[in-house]
Write a protein that holds these residues in place. Sequence first.
Motif, PDB file in Angstrom:
ATOM      1  N   ASP A 116       0.825  -1.217   0.000  1.00 47.57           N
ATOM      2  CA  ASP A 116       0.000   0.000   0.000  1.00 47.57           C
ATOM      3  C   ASP A 116       0.863   1.272   0.000  1.00 47.57           C
ATOM      4  O   ASP A 116       1.426   1.637   1.036  1.00 47.57           O
ATOM      5  CB  ASP A 116      -0.916  -0.009   1.235  1.00 47.57           C
ATOM      6  N   TYR A 117       0.886   1.956  -1.129  1.00 44.55           N
ATOM      7  CA  TYR A 117       1.720   3.159  -1.174  1.00 44.55           C
ATOM      8  C   TYR A 117       1.178   4.255  -0.258  1.00 44.55           C
ATOM      9  O   TYR A 117       1.927   5.071   0.269  1.00 44.55           O
ATOM     10  CB  TYR A 117       1.891   3.660  -2.625  1.00 44.55           C
ATOM     11  N   CYS A 118      -0.158   4.269  -0.053  1.00 40.43           N
ATOM     12  CA  CYS A 118      -0.729   5.335   0.803  1.00 40.43           C
ATOM     13  C   CYS A 118      -0.279   5.155   2.246  1.00 40.43           C
ATOM     14  O   CYS A 118       0.192   6.114   2.881  1.00 40.43           O
ATOM     15  CB  CYS A 118      -2.255   5.319   0.722  1.00 40.43           C
ATOM     16  N   LEU A 119      -0.390   3.933   2.767  1.00 40.44           N
ATOM     17  CA  LEU A 119       0.046   3.694   4.147  1.00 40.44           C
ATOM     18  C   LEU A 119       1.551   3.991   4.264  1.00 40.44           C
ATOM     19  O   LEU A 119       1.991   4.612   5.234  1.00 40.44           O
ATOM     20  CB  LEU A 119      -0.268   2.247   4.563  1.00 40.44           C
ATOM     21  N   HIS A 153     -10.596   2.819  -0.177  1.00 41.94           N
ATOM     22  CA  HIS A 153     -10.105   4.034   0.505  1.00 41.94           C
ATOM     23  C   HIS A 153      -9.625   5.117  -0.471  1.00 41.94           C
ATOM     24  O   HIS A 153      -9.461   6.275  -0.070  1.00 41.94           O
ATOM     25  CB  HIS A 153      -9.026   3.668   1.536  1.00 41.94           C
ATOM     26  N   GLN A 154      -9.438   4.733  -1.754  1.00 38.31           N
ATOM     27  CA  GLN A 154      -9.122   5.755  -2.764  1.00 38.31           C
ATOM     28  C   GLN A 154     -10.335   6.643  -3.048  1.00 38.31           C
ATOM     29  O   GLN A 154     -10.218   7.684  -3.674  1.00 38.31           O
ATOM     30  CB  GLN A 154      -8.696   5.095  -4.094  1.00 38.31           C
ATOM     31  N   LEU A 155     -11.514   6.207  -2.612  1.00 36.75           N
ATOM     32  CA  LEU A 155     -12.731   6.967  -2.917  1.00 36.75           C
ATOM     33  C   LEU A 155     -12.831   8.270  -2.124  1.00 36.75           C
ATOM     34  O   LEU A 155     -13.605   9.150  -2.471  1.00 36.75           O
ATOM     35  CB  LEU A 155     -13.976   6.113  -2.605  1.00 36.75           C
ATOM     36  N   CYS A 209      -6.030   5.894   3.169  1.00 30.15           N
ATOM     37  CA  CYS A 209      -6.436   7.046   2.335  1.00 30.15           C
ATOM     38  C   CYS A 209      -5.177   7.783   1.865  1.00 30.15           C
ATOM     39  O   CYS A 209      -4.117   7.711   2.500  1.00 30.15           O
ATOM     40  CB  CYS A 209      -7.283   8.011   3.157  1.00 30.15           C
ATOM     41  N   GLN A 210      -5.345   8.541   0.789  1.00 24.79           N
ATOM     42  CA  GLN A 210      -4.203   9.277   0.239  1.00 24.79           C
ATOM     43  C   GLN A 210      -3.714  10.358   1.204  1.00 24.79           C
ATOM     44  O   GLN A 210      -4.503  10.866   2.009  1.00 24.79           O
ATOM     45  CB  GLN A 210      -4.605   9.932  -1.072  1.00 24.79           C
ATOM     46  N   VAL A 211      -2.435  10.731   1.074  1.00 23.89           N
ATOM     47  CA  VAL A 211      -1.840  11.754   1.949  1.00 23.89           C
ATOM     48  C   VAL A 211      -2.644  13.063   1.882  1.00 23.89           C
ATOM     49  O   VAL A 211      -2.817  13.743   2.892  1.00 23.89           O
ATOM     50  CB  VAL A 211      -0.356  11.993   1.580  1.00 23.89           C
TER      51      VAL A 211
END
Length: 332
Positions: free
Chosen positions: A155-158, A196-198, A222-224
């Motif tokens: 997961d790049y977001c985490l 969570h990208q939503l 979720c994104q930064v």
Amino acid sequence: MIKIRIKELLRELDALLVAHYYQRDEVVEIAELTGDSLELARKASASEKSKIVFCGVGFMGQSVKILAPQKRVFMPKIACCSMARMIDDSYFDTSIAQLKNYGITDIFPITYINSNAEVKAKVAELGGVVCTSANASKILEYALKQGKKIFFLPDYCLGQNLARDNGLKSAILSVDSAEKIKEADVICYYGFCSVHQLFSAKDIDFYRAKYPDILIAVHPECQVSVTEKADFVGSTSQIIKFVQSLDSSQKVAVGTEFNLVNRLRPRANGIQNTFVLSSTKPECPTMNETTLEDVLKCLEFIKKNQPINEILLDENIAKKAKLALDKMLELS
Ligand code: 13P
Ligand code: SF4
């Protein structure tokens, strides 16, 4: 009626019914153990029951089987986490080769628990460790002491959220420039959670414009751009604790899976104070597939000695994956 039959069979078969918080209400209501991915891995594997009926997604059931190989683990529905499907052992090898091409050879891998057993085994081979969203900071702290470049997957977001919280530089493999990757402390694999990208920063602006005192709580998948605007960022169980600690009149918009948010808090004096932070319905499609009928069918087939959807793992892979999971439990 169906619930009574499920309970009878659970007793008769010495089985424990486990459900992740994102499952449908009907499944969560009847489950004997509910939790986030860390709680479920820990408690289901430590349970005295010989059989686990796991309502969740594949990597969660696998984690219990890896930690407690003597138990039989069944999934009423084969359900895959879309993020976990974004990496397998060959993609892992390709990523390590890519890093080596950049001259990065001293690598400490951390895999989010949302990955399959083969990926966890690969991570263990390189001395790495598993994390969940609840313990990711502690695992990062340990990883930093190893003095190597951290490869965070899938997961790049985490990964980016963790790096930002700790004042570290991050980059995404196959997305960012060679220069950025070489300079980064945490290099992230390009996987993500489609649910969570939503959530977007615009959703936060919308709710704050509508209710100026509202609080925003989001999951670190979720994104930064979303987490940096939120008042609280935490794993599923941390979000539950946060929201339930608020005064019943406090409005809060929550950025995580719909089923969980929907049952977080009852209306206060007829007023809804808990909102889903999205104009879409952020349901995890595979988490939503398991029904009470599936649970009953699963138990009936175990009774007939014709089990369906039993988790069976290659012994060698499972032993290696256990090293990375055990290390996580030791550190958290
Ligand atoms: P938790 O560790 O918070 O249960 O998260 C698991 C997950 O898949 C979230 O999308
Ligand atoms: Fe996977 Fe996202 Fe579903 Fe969690 S919500 S299980 S990360 S697809």
